[in-house]
Design a protein around this motif. Structure first.
Motif, mmCIF file in Angstrom:
data_model
loop_
_atom_site.group_PDB
_atom_site.id
_atom_site.type_symbol
_atom_site.label_atom_id
_atom_site.label_comp_id
_atom_site.label_asym_id
_atom_site.label_seq_id
_atom_site.Cartn_x
_atom_site.Cartn_y
_atom_site.Cartn_z
ATOM 1 N N SER A 1 0.314 3.175 -5.279
ATOM 2 C CA SER A 1 -0.703 2.300 -5.883
ATOM 3 C C SER A 1 -0.492 2.183 -7.390
ATOM 4 C CB SER A 1 -2.112 2.821 -5.585
ATOM 5 O OG SER A 1 -2.415 3.986 -6.333
ATOM 6 N N TYR A 2 0.026 3.249 -8.010
ATOM 7 C CA TYR A 2 0.295 3.192 -9.443
ATOM 8 C C TYR A 2 1.345 2.135 -9.751
ATOM 9 C CZ TYR A 2 -2.193 7.677 -9.840
ATOM 10 O OH TYR A 2 -3.138 8.662 -9.814
ATOM 11 N N TRP A 3 2.419 2.132 -8.963
ATOM 12 C CA TRP A 3 3.472 1.140 -9.201
ATOM 13 C C TRP A 3 2.970 -0.269 -8.937
ATOM 14 C CZ3 TRP A 3 7.093 2.357 -12.236
ATOM 15 C CH2 TRP A 3 7.656 3.623 -12.245
ATOM 16 N N VAL A 4 2.159 -0.450 -7.895
ATOM 17 C CA VAL A 4 1.612 -1.776 -7.606
ATOM 18 C C VAL A 4 0.760 -2.250 -8.777
ATOM 19 C CG1 VAL A 4 0.077 -3.098 -6.099
ATOM 20 C CG2 VAL A 4 1.667 -1.438 -5.105
ATOM 21 N N LEU A 5 -0.069 -1.364 -9.342
ATOM 22 C CA LEU A 5 -0.937 -1.762 -10.445
ATOM 23 C C LEU A 5 -0.131 -2.064 -11.704
ATOM 24 C CD1 LEU A 5 -3.887 -2.233 -11.185
ATOM 25 C CD2 LEU A 5 -3.972 0.085 -12.081
ATOM 26 N N ILE A 6 0.911 -1.281 -11.974
ATOM 27 C CA ILE A 6 1.766 -1.559 -13.132
ATOM 28 C C ILE A 6 2.362 -2.958 -13.016
ATOM 29 C CG2 ILE A 6 3.960 -0.979 -14.256
ATOM 30 C CD1 ILE A 6 3.335 1.960 -13.677
ATOM 31 N N SER B 1 11.331 9.811 -1.762
ATOM 32 C CA SER B 1 11.843 8.994 -0.657
ATOM 33 C C SER B 1 10.683 8.339 0.096
ATOM 34 C CB SER B 1 12.680 9.851 0.302
ATOM 35 O OG SER B 1 13.828 10.349 -0.344
ATOM 36 N N VAL B 2 9.616 9.117 0.309
ATOM 37 C CA VAL B 2 8.425 8.572 0.967
ATOM 38 C C VAL B 2 7.767 7.506 0.093
ATOM 39 C CG1 VAL B 2 6.076 9.152 1.715
ATOM 40 C CG2 VAL B 2 7.999 10.611 2.375
ATOM 41 N N VAL B 3 7.655 7.774 -1.202
ATOM 42 C CA VAL B 3 7.091 6.777 -2.117
ATOM 43 C C VAL B 3 7.911 5.491 -2.068
ATOM 44 C CG1 VAL B 3 6.660 6.231 -4.557
ATOM 45 C CG2 VAL B 3 6.054 8.487 -3.660
ATOM 46 N N GLN B 4 9.225 5.619 -2.050
ATOM 47 C CA GLN B 4 10.097 4.454 -1.994
ATOM 48 C C GLN B 4 9.838 3.620 -0.739
ATOM 49 O OE1 GLN B 4 13.223 3.141 -4.077
ATOM 50 N NE2 GLN B 4 11.884 1.720 -3.008
ATOM 51 N N LEU B 5 9.708 4.278 0.416
ATOM 52 C CA LEU B 5 9.464 3.561 1.669
ATOM 53 C C LEU B 5 8.131 2.815 1.619
ATOM 54 C CD1 LEU B 5 10.693 6.191 4.292
ATOM 55 C CD2 LEU B 5 11.786 4.012 3.700
ATOM 56 N N PHE B 6 7.103 3.444 1.081
ATOM 57 C CA PHE B 6 5.804 2.778 0.998
ATOM 58 C C PHE B 6 5.833 1.619 0.001
ATOM 59 C CE2 PHE B 6 3.887 6.568 3.052
ATOM 60 C CZ PHE B 6 3.095 5.916 3.973
ATOM 61 N N VAL B 7 6.580 1.768 -1.086
ATOM 62 C CA VAL B 7 6.707 0.656 -2.044
ATOM 63 C C VAL B 7 7.344 -0.556 -1.355
ATOM 64 C CG1 VAL B 7 7.999 -0.129 -4.071
ATOM 65 C CG2 VAL B 7 6.713 1.994 -4.180
ATOM 66 N N ILE B 8 8.370 -0.327 -0.567
ATOM 67 C CA ILE B 8 9.012 -1.425 0.168
ATOM 68 C C ILE B 8 8.020 -2.069 1.136
ATOM 69 C CG2 ILE B 8 10.797 -1.982 1.872
ATOM 70 C CD1 ILE B 8 12.529 0.208 0.547
ATOM 71 N N SER B 9 7.185 -1.231 1.781
ATOM 72 C CA SER B 9 6.234 -1.756 2.771
ATOM 73 C C SER B 9 5.183 -2.670 2.156
ATOM 74 C CB SER B 9 5.545 -0.594 3.503
ATOM 75 O OG SER B 9 4.564 0.021 2.683
ATOM 76 N N THR B 10 4.941 -2.558 0.845
ATOM 77 C CA THR B 10 3.918 -3.400 0.214
ATOM 78 C C THR B 10 4.280 -4.883 0.256
ATOM 79 O OG1 THR B 10 4.891 -3.168 -2.016
ATOM 80 C CG2 THR B 10 3.223 -1.541 -1.353
ATOM 81 N N TYR B 11 5.549 -5.187 0.490
ATOM 82 C CA TYR B 11 5.976 -6.591 0.547
ATOM 83 C C TYR B 11 5.218 -7.346 1.641
ATOM 84 C CZ TYR B 11 8.966 -10.697 1.115
ATOM 85 O OH TYR B 11 9.433 -11.983 1.214
ATOM 86 N N TRP B 12 4.871 -6.649 2.723
ATOM 87 C CA TRP B 12 4.199 -7.293 3.858
ATOM 88 C C TRP B 12 2.688 -7.164 3.797
ATOM 89 C CZ3 TRP B 12 8.744 -4.462 4.402
ATOM 90 C CH2 TRP B 12 9.867 -5.206 4.804
ATOM 91 N N SER B 13 2.172 -6.659 2.696
ATOM 92 C CA SER B 13 0.726 -6.459 2.577
ATOM 93 C C SER B 13 0.072 -7.628 1.853
ATOM 94 C CB SER B 13 0.439 -5.153 1.819
ATOM 95 O OG SER B 13 -0.946 -4.999 1.612
ATOM 96 N N ARG B 14 -1.101 -8.035 2.354
ATOM 97 C CA ARG B 14 -1.829 -9.138 1.709
ATOM 98 C C ARG B 14 -2.449 -8.707 0.387
ATOM 99 N NH1 ARG B 14 -5.882 -11.021 6.286
ATOM 100 N NH2 ARG B 14 -6.097 -8.750 6.386
ATOM 101 N N ALA C 1 -1.809 -5.347 -1.553
ATOM 102 C CA ALA C 1 -1.130 -4.051 -1.525
ATOM 103 C C ALA C 1 -1.928 -2.974 -2.245
ATOM 104 C CB ALA C 1 0.267 -4.179 -2.141
ATOM 105 N N PHE C 2 -2.523 -3.327 -3.384
ATOM 106 C CA PHE C 2 -3.252 -2.317 -4.149
ATOM 107 C C PHE C 2 -4.465 -1.813 -3.374
ATOM 108 C CE2 PHE C 2 -6.461 -0.992 -7.274
ATOM 109 C CZ PHE C 2 -5.752 0.028 -7.890
ATOM 110 N N ALA C 3 -5.244 -2.741 -2.801
ATOM 111 C CA ALA C 3 -6.433 -2.346 -2.043
ATOM 112 C C ALA C 3 -6.045 -1.497 -0.828
ATOM 113 C CB ALA C 3 -7.212 -3.581 -1.588
ATOM 114 N N LEU C 4 -4.942 -1.869 -0.154
ATOM 115 C CA LEU C 4 -4.498 -1.107 1.011
ATOM 116 C C LEU C 4 -4.115 0.309 0.615
ATOM 117 C CD1 LEU C 4 -3.613 -0.915 4.004
ATOM 118 C CD2 LEU C 4 -1.343 -1.686 3.259
ATOM 119 N N MET C 5 -3.304 0.459 -0.439
ATOM 120 C CA MET C 5 -2.864 1.786 -0.862
ATOM 121 C C MET C 5 -4.050 2.626 -1.344
ATOM 122 S SD MET C 5 0.296 2.003 -0.182
ATOM 123 C CE MET C 5 0.822 0.694 0.923
ATOM 124 N N LEU C 6 -4.984 1.976 -2.016
ATOM 125 C CA LEU C 6 -6.177 2.674 -2.500
ATOM 126 C C LEU C 6 -6.975 3.241 -1.325
ATOM 127 C CD1 LEU C 6 -8.618 1.356 -5.219
ATOM 128 C CD2 LEU C 6 -9.506 2.054 -3.004
#
Length: 477
Positions: free
Chosen positions: A105-110, A340-353, A355-360
Motif C-alpha cells: 500500500s505504501y508503494w501504491v500511495l507513493i 519477494s512477497v511484496v513484489q508479487l502483491f505489487v504486480i497483482s495491483t495491476y488487476w485491481s480497481r 489498489a490502495f483501498a484493497l491493500m488497506l
C-alpha cells in the motif's frame, strides 16, 4: 536488528517507534476514505468505537508487557504462549503477511501521489507505476542487506519530518474552519447516496484498523527497552498522540469542502484538501510529506517484517533458514522472502480497481487475527489469575479491558465482511506450508490437538471458497 544487538531504546525512541509505525500511508488517505463513507456525525461515532477498542487493546499490550516480560518476541509470542504452536504460527504468519501487504500500500500511495503531477503513474497501479515500485523495492532490499539496522534512529528522524506537514495541514484547516460548511456536511451532506448511519460507520471500520496498525511498535522491540515499563508507557503515549492527529485529519476537511467533493478526490486526499484551501502549493507540500512519511514507514516495516520471520524462526515457529543472518547481521533469508512477497502483491495491483483501498482493507483483515490472539491471551491470564498474585485487585479490571478488546476485534472482523475473511483464508491456508516445513525439520507432529485441525480445516475451506468466489466474479479485487 537482532536479539544479540547491544542497543537499548529510551522511552522517547520507543514512543517514536509507535508513532512512526502508525503514521504511514493511512493518515494521508483519511479525508476521501471518510468522505466516501460518512459525514462528521458518522465519523465521530466511528472514532469513538475505534478509539475505545484500540485503547483497550493498547492497555492489553501494556499489561502483558509488564506481566509477561519473558515473552519479548513480539505480538505472536502471546498467541503461542496462550493457545499453542499452530495458533502461534498463524499469528506470526498473519502479522508478517499483513505487514507485507501494508508495504505494498505504501508503494501504491507513493505512485498515486506522483500521479497527481505525472499522469503516467495514474492511481499507482499502471505498468509504469509497478515497474518504478519494483525498482524501489529492490533498492531498499539491497541497501538493508548491507547493514541498515538502526531502525530506531532512522524512524525517529523520519517521524519528526513527516509530522510537520500533518500539523501544518491541521493548523491551516483550523484557521479556515467554516461552521456553516461543517453543519451542512454533519448528517451526511448533499449529493451523496442515502444510507443508514450503521452502514456509514461500518464502511469506515477497516480503515480505522489500518491507521491504528503499529500500536504494537514498542512491543515488537520490547527486548531492547532500557526499562521494561517503558514499553507500556510508549504504547499509550503513541496511541493518544496519533489518535488526536487522525481524528482532526478526518473531521476538519468537512469544514472547508462539501462531502461530495471530498469523496471525489484522488489519493492522497489530504493533498487535494489543502490544494482546495490554499492553492497548488498545498498539494506539493503534502505530497512531499507523503513521500517522506511512506518511504520512512516502508523502511521501518521492512525491518519489522524481517524481524518477525527471524524471531519466529528462532522460536521454531518458522523454518530455521529464516533464523540465519548475513555477515552484516541482517536476517537475509527473511528479507528475501518478505520482498519477494511484496513484489508479487505489487504486480497483482495491476488487476485491481482500487489498489490502495484493497491493500488497506486486506492488511487490516490479516492483522486482526494476531490482535484477537493478544486480547484473548489477556482474557485468559485474568480468568486464571496468573501473574495476579501480588495485586489481585487488578484482575477484574484487566479482565474487563481484555474482554472489551476481544469483542472489538471480533466486531472489526465481522464489519470487514465475508470478502476479506475469505481473502485472509486464501493466504492463511497455503501459508501453513511454512508450518509443515518447520514441524518436519523439528521431527514433530504437525498438529497437536483437534482444535489445530479444526482451525486448519476452516482456513482450507475458506481458501477454496475464496478461489471459487474469485473465479466466479462473486469476489472482486
Amino acid at each position: 536488528m537482532t536479539s544479540d544487538s547491544p542497543q537499548k531504546l529510551s522511552l522517547f525512541a520507543l514512543t517514536a517507534m509507535v508513532v512512526g509505525s502508525m503514521i504511514g500511508a493511512g493518515i494521508f488517505s483519511l479525508p476521501r476514505t471518510f468522505g466516501n463513507a460518512t459525514g462528521p456525525f458518522g465519523a465521530i461515532i466511528a472514532w469513538c468505537i475505534a478509539g475505545t477498542g484500540m485503547y483497550m487493546l493498547a492497555r492489553v499490550f501494556q499489561s502483558l508487557a509488564e506481566r509477561k516480560p519473558e515473552l519479548d518476541a513480539g505480538v505472536f509470542a502471546y498467541a503461542k504462549a496462550g493457545f499453542g504452536d499452530y495458533p502461534g504460527f498463524l499469528s506470526a504468519f498473519g502479522y508478517w503477511i499483513g505487514s507485507c501487504i501494508g508495504n505494498v500500500s505504501y508503494w501504491v500511495l507513493i505512485k498515486s501521489t506522483l500521479g497527481l503531477f505525472f499522469p503516467v503513474f495514474g492511481d499507482g497501479n499502471t505498468i509504469v507505476a509497478i515497474i518504478v515500485a519494483s525498482v524501489g523495492i529492490w533498492i531498499f532490499h539491497f541497501t538493508i542487506l548491507r547493514g541498515v539496522q538502526q531502525a530506531a534512529f532512522i524512524n525517529t528522524v523520519v517521524t519528526v519530518a513527516k509530522i510537520v506537514p500533518i500539523i501544518t495541514f491541521i493548523l491551516i484547516l483550523i484557521v479556515m474552519f467554516k461552521a456553516d460548511m461543517f453543519s451542512v456536511n454533519f448528517w451526511g451532506g448533499v449529493g451523496m447516496p442515502e444510507s443508514r448511519i450503521f452502514d456509514q460507520v461500518r464502511a469506515t471500520m477497516l480503515v480505522t484498523v489500518f491507521v491504528f496498525l503499529g500500536i504494537e511498535g514498542a512491543s515488537n522491540y520490547s527486548r531492547y527497552a532500557t526499562k521494561r515499563s517503558d514499553v507500556g508507557t510508549a504504547t499509550i503515549l503513541g496511541f493518544i498522540g496519533v489518535t488526536a492527529l487522525m481524528v482532526l485529519v478526518s473531521l476538519l476537511p468537512y469544514s472547508v469542502m462539501a462531502r461530495a467533493d471530498i469523496a471525489a478526490l484522488g489519493q492522497p486526499s489530504m493533498a487535494g484538501v489543502l490544494e482546495a484551501v490554499v492553492g497548488h502549493w498545498g498539494a506539493i507540500f503534502i505530497s512531499v510529506g507523503v513521500i517522506i512519511s511512506v518511504l520512512g514507514a516502508y523502511l521501518a516495516w521492512s525491518l519489522v517484517c524481517a524481524e518477525v520471520l527471524f524471531i519466529a524462526a528462532r522460536n521454531e515457529d518458522m523454518p530455521k533458514v529464516f533464523a540465519t543472518e548475513n555477515p552484516n547481521r541482517v536476517p537475509a533469508a527473511a528479507l528475501w522472502l518478505t520482498n519477494s512477497v511484496v513484489q508479487l502483491f505489487v504486480i497483482s495491483t495491476y488487476w485491481s480497481r482500487d489498489a490502495f483501498a484493497l491493500m488497506l482493507s486486506l492488511t487490516s483483515a490479516m492483522s486482526l487475527i494476531p490482535y484477537l490472539f493478544v486480547a484473548a491471551y489477556g482474557v485468559t491470564l485474568a480468568r486464571r489469575g496468573e501473574t495476579y498474585e501480588i495485586k489481585p485487585q487488578e484482575r477484574q479490571r484487566d479482565l474487563i479491558i481484555a474482554g472489551v478488546a476481544a469483542v472489538y476485534t471480533l466486531f472489526m472482523i465481522a464489519a470487514g465482511g465475508l470478502k476479506f475473511v475469505l481473502l485472509s483464508a486464501l493466504l492463511y491456508a497455503p501459508g501453513t506450508l511454512l508450518y509443515f516445513w518447520a514441524r518436519r525439520e523439528q521431527r514433530k507432529a504437525v498438529f497437536n490437538t483437534s482444535v489445530d485441525w479444526l482451525i486448519f480445516a476452516a482456513a482450507a475451506i475458506g481458501c477454496i471458497a475464496a478461489l471459487i468466489g474469485l473465479a466466479s466474479g462473486y469476489i472482486t479485487i
